[in-house]
Design a protein around this motif. Structure first.
Motif, PDB file in Angstrom:
ATOM      1  N   GLY A   1       0.784  -1.226   0.000  1.00 52.42           N
ATOM      2  CA  GLY A   1       0.000   0.000   0.000  1.00 52.42           C
ATOM      3  C   GLY A   1       0.814   1.274   0.000  1.00 52.42           C
ATOM      4  N   GLU A   2       2.121   1.187   0.279  1.00 53.18           N
ATOM      5  CA  GLU A   2       2.979   2.367   0.304  1.00 53.18           C
ATOM      6  C   GLU A   2       3.546   2.620  -1.093  1.00 53.18           C
ATOM      7  OE1 GLU A   2       3.628   4.487   2.828  1.00 53.18           O
ATOM      8  OE2 GLU A   2       2.171   3.395   4.064  1.00 53.18           O
ATOM      9  N   GLU A   3       3.406   3.854  -1.565  1.00 57.38           N
ATOM     10  CA  GLU A   3       3.843   4.184  -2.917  1.00 57.38           C
ATOM     11  C   GLU A   3       5.331   4.524  -2.967  1.00 57.38           C
ATOM     12  OE1 GLU A   3       1.345   7.352  -4.206  1.00 57.38           O
ATOM     13  OE2 GLU A   3      -0.449   6.087  -4.401  1.00 57.38           O
ATOM     14  N   ILE A   4       6.017   3.950  -3.939  1.00 60.51           N
ATOM     15  CA  ILE A   4       7.409   4.291  -4.230  1.00 60.51           C
ATOM     16  C   ILE A   4       7.394   5.190  -5.462  1.00 60.51           C
ATOM     17  CG2 ILE A   4       9.707   3.426  -4.806  1.00 60.51           C
ATOM     18  CD1 ILE A   4       8.738   2.572  -2.043  1.00 60.51           C
ATOM     19  N   GLY A   5       7.746   6.461  -5.265  1.00 64.27           N
ATOM     20  CA  GLY A   5       7.697   7.419  -6.359  1.00 64.27           C
ATOM     21  C   GLY A   5       8.879   7.308  -7.299  1.00 64.27           C
ATOM     22  N   ALA A   6       8.858   8.125  -8.341  1.00 73.42           N
ATOM     23  CA  ALA A   6       9.890   8.069  -9.376  1.00 73.42           C
ATOM     24  C   ALA A   6      11.270   8.383  -8.820  1.00 73.42           C
ATOM     25  CB  ALA A   6       9.539   9.037 -10.505  1.00 73.42           C
ATOM     26  N   GLU A   7      11.375   9.361  -7.891  1.00 76.10           N
ATOM     27  CA  GLU A   7      12.690   9.755  -7.384  1.00 76.10           C
ATOM     28  C   GLU A   7      13.316   8.642  -6.549  1.00 76.10           C
ATOM     29  OE1 GLU A   7      14.006  12.422  -8.513  1.00 76.10           O
ATOM     30  OE2 GLU A   7      12.159  13.015  -9.524  1.00 76.10           O
ATOM     31  N   GLU A   8      12.532   8.055  -5.666  1.00 77.17           N
ATOM     32  CA  GLU A   8      13.059   6.977  -4.823  1.00 77.17           C
ATOM     33  C   GLU A   8      13.415   5.760  -5.667  1.00 77.17           C
ATOM     34  OE1 GLU A   8      11.829   4.327  -0.873  1.00 77.17           O
ATOM     35  OE2 GLU A   8      10.497   5.912  -1.605  1.00 77.17           O
ATOM     36  N   TYR A   9      12.577   5.456  -6.646  1.00 82.05           N
ATOM     37  CA  TYR A   9      12.854   4.312  -7.515  1.00 82.05           C
ATOM     38  C   TYR A   9      14.124   4.562  -8.326  1.00 82.05           C
ATOM     39  CZ  TYR A   9      12.272   0.580 -10.909  1.00 82.05           C
ATOM     40  OH  TYR A   9      12.483  -0.532 -11.693  1.00 82.05           O
ATOM     41  N   ARG A  10      14.274   5.786  -8.860  1.00 85.15           N
ATOM     42  CA  ARG A  10      15.459   6.097  -9.666  1.00 85.15           C
ATOM     43  C   ARG A  10      16.732   5.941  -8.839  1.00 85.15           C
ATOM     44  NH1 ARG A  10      14.150  10.786 -11.264  1.00 85.15           N
ATOM     45  NH2 ARG A  10      13.457  10.213 -13.351  1.00 85.15           N
ATOM     46  N   TYR A  11      16.694   6.434  -7.591  1.00 85.67           N
ATOM     47  CA  TYR A  11      17.889   6.331  -6.744  1.00 85.67           C
ATOM     48  C   TYR A  11      18.269   4.869  -6.513  1.00 85.67           C
ATOM     49  CZ  TYR A  11      20.851   6.252  -2.650  1.00 85.67           C
ATOM     50  OH  TYR A  11      21.879   5.990  -1.789  1.00 85.67           O
ATOM     51  N   ALA A  12      17.289   4.038  -6.159  1.00 88.07           N
ATOM     52  CA  ALA A  12      17.576   2.620  -5.931  1.00 88.07           C
ATOM     53  C   ALA A  12      18.068   1.963  -7.214  1.00 88.07           C
ATOM     54  CB  ALA A  12      16.321   1.915  -5.413  1.00 88.07           C
ATOM     55  N   PHE A  13      17.442   2.288  -8.315  1.00 89.33           N
ATOM     56  CA  PHE A  13      17.790   1.701  -9.612  1.00 89.33           C
ATOM     57  C   PHE A  13      19.222   2.065  -9.997  1.00 89.33           C
ATOM     58  CE2 PHE A  13      18.012   1.265 -14.144  1.00 89.33           C
ATOM     59  CZ  PHE A  13      17.093   0.286 -14.499  1.00 89.33           C
ATOM     60  N   MET A  14      19.558   3.352  -9.930  1.00 86.63           N
ATOM     61  CA  MET A  14      20.876   3.791 -10.378  1.00 86.63           C
ATOM     62  C   MET A  14      21.981   3.342  -9.426  1.00 86.63           C
ATOM     63  SD  MET A  14      20.223   5.058 -13.251  1.00 86.63           S
ATOM     64  CE  MET A  14      21.801   5.805 -13.706  1.00 86.63           C
ATOM     65  N   SER A  15      21.689   3.271  -8.129  1.00 89.88           N
ATOM     66  CA  SER A  15      22.682   2.775  -7.174  1.00 89.88           C
ATOM     67  C   SER A  15      23.009   1.318  -7.465  1.00 89.88           C
ATOM     68  CB  SER A  15      22.159   2.916  -5.742  1.00 89.88           C
ATOM     69  OG  SER A  15      21.950   4.261  -5.403  1.00 89.88           O
ATOM     70  N   MET A  16      21.975   0.527  -7.698  1.00 93.40           N
ATOM     71  CA  MET A  16      22.182  -0.887  -7.972  1.00 93.40           C
ATOM     72  C   MET A  16      22.829  -1.096  -9.337  1.00 93.40           C
ATOM     73  SD  MET A  16      19.421  -3.866  -7.155  1.00 93.40           S
ATOM     74  CE  MET A  16      19.295  -3.200  -5.497  1.00 93.40           C
ATOM     75  N   LYS A  17      22.444  -0.283 -10.295  1.00 93.39           N
ATOM     76  CA  LYS A  17      23.040  -0.367 -11.630  1.00 93.39           C
ATOM     77  C   LYS A  17      24.544  -0.130 -11.557  1.00 93.39           C
ATOM     78  CE  LYS A  17      23.101   2.053 -16.088  1.00 93.39           C
ATOM     79  NZ  LYS A  17      24.480   2.570 -15.938  1.00 93.39           N
ATOM     80  N   ALA A  18      24.954   0.907 -10.818  1.00 94.36           N
ATOM     81  CA  ALA A  18      26.377   1.224 -10.699  1.00 94.36           C
ATOM     82  C   ALA A  18      27.145   0.088 -10.037  1.00 94.36           C
ATOM     83  CB  ALA A  18      26.557   2.518  -9.908  1.00 94.36           C
TER      84      ALA A  18
END
Length: 374
Positions: free
Chosen positions: A90-107
């Motif tokens: 039920g808790e929303e993960i917005g674009a900014e939080e998702y981008r940070y997690a995505f780019m951190s893991m990508k790196a």
């Protein structure tokens, strides 16, 4: 004599959300490279240094001609407002939080090599990011069970940490540039600091001095005698083409052992596991901490000093001897044993609670690519 403890290489270690993440990460062995585990989002003492380093670097340029706007993802080459990417319980993960997690893991995965993201690996990254975000949410759910929630205390902690980091920059402009370099906003940064506070309090509640699962020295030894097995083994590796030949070879070695050849000498002479050959202490294995169930079951099925027959695992034949647990050895390595056991408890609790969490993906989720993040 202070001997270094040898345990199964399971990724367990000091308890934190990142360790739990390592312990429950799915097998992605089909990827061209073995993925490295993402680091914890916040590490005390490192944060200011990371941000200072980022401030000295030019801001990352987007791979697209169009710059990604706040609250948006780049979908089909265009900025698209995305109110939320994933809903976790039920808790929303917005674009900014998702981008940070995505780019951190990508790196963490590609070390700057964009060619890594082929058709096989790119979808796996999205899966890992979703799993990571889910586990972070579950950790906060675990904390709630101990009455640990976001509030005045976590806000005060985050504010103090934020002030300390800001003071290390010459200007607010440089601070925000460093945040942008790390794909963060100040609001997201504060939220991550509060998460760090929650994780620390949870760790203390579970494994601190008066924690629910904290073990005394006596309880630790009892746990190890109950939940651990100590073994030494002779490994003979094989592949699809020589399995029968290597099986015959392993049986010949087993017969030599049964005829009275010294087990340690046989391991050191013929064993094909460099980590075991010449190891005076053998392997201490915690129940449930290896993905090789055949090997683990065979170890626990043995009586002390008993030697197994041929144990056929996926690509290795084992001849295993169970050894007695040494109290002195346990005492010398008590902290590492504790951390491994605590890590297993943490992971088990996390996995159990995660089963009750519902994850919902937005309509835009399937369109997300590596290029969508910038």
């Amino acid at each position: 004599m202070n001997r270094k403890k040898r345990q199964a290489d399971t990724g367990a270690g000091p308890v934190s959300a990142s360790n739990a993440q390592s312990a429950t990460k799915p097998d992605h062995s089909y990827m061209e490279r073995k993925p490295r585990m993402p680091k914890k989002l916040i590490r005390r003492g490192w944060l200011a240094a990371i941000l200072l380093l980022s401030a000295l670097l030019p801001l990352s340029s987007c791979s697209s001609e169009e710059t990604i706007r706040s609250g948006c993802l780049l979908l089909d080459g265009k900025n698209v407002a995305v109110p939320w990417v994933i809903k976790i319980n039920g808790e929303e993960i917005g674009a900014e939080e998702y981008r940070y997690a995505f780019m951190s893991m990508k790196a963490e995965q590609d070390d700057g090599d964009e060619s890594f993201w082929n058709q096989e690996n790119a979808p796996v990254l999205k899966e890992m990011v979703a799993e990571h975000l889910t586990q972070m949410a579950v950790v906060e759910g675990m904390a709630e069970q101990y009455g640990i929630v976001r509030g005045d205390a976590s806000a005060e902690y985050a504010a103090a940490q934020l002030a300390e980091v800001k003071a290390s920059f010459e200007s607010g402009e440089l601070f925000h540039a460093a945040l942008a370099q790390s794909y963060m906003t100040e609001e997201l940064f504060v939220s991550i600091l509060e998460t760090d506070y929650i994780q620390s309090r949870l760790n203390e509640a579970m494994f601190g001095e008066s924690g629910e699962y904290t073990l005394t020295d006596g309880e630790l030894l009892e746990m190890i005698e109950r939940e651990y097995v100590r073994v030494r083994y002779l490994a003979v590796k094989f592949d699809g083409e020589n399995a029968a030949e290597k099986r015959t070879y392993a049986e010949e070695l087993l017969q030599k052992i049964r005829n009275g050849s010294d087990f340690v000498e046989m391991v050191n002479t013929y064993g094909e596991d460099d980590g075991m050959n010449g190891n005076p202490d053998g392997l201490y294995l915690l129940r449930g901490m290896t993905t090789d169930a055949v090997f683990e079951d065979a170890c626990f099925a043995l009586a002390v000093d008993e030697i197994s027959g041929i144990v056929a695992s996926e690509n290795t034949y084992y001849i295993i001897k169970r050894l007695p647990i040494e109290a002195e050895y346990v005492s010398e390595n008590a902290e590492e044993f504790r951390n491994t056991y605590y890590g297993q408890i943490f992971a088990d609790k996390l996995v159990a609670l995660a089963k009750s969490y519902e994850v919902v993906y937005s309509e835009q989720y399937d369109k997300i690519t590596v290029q969508s993040m910038g």
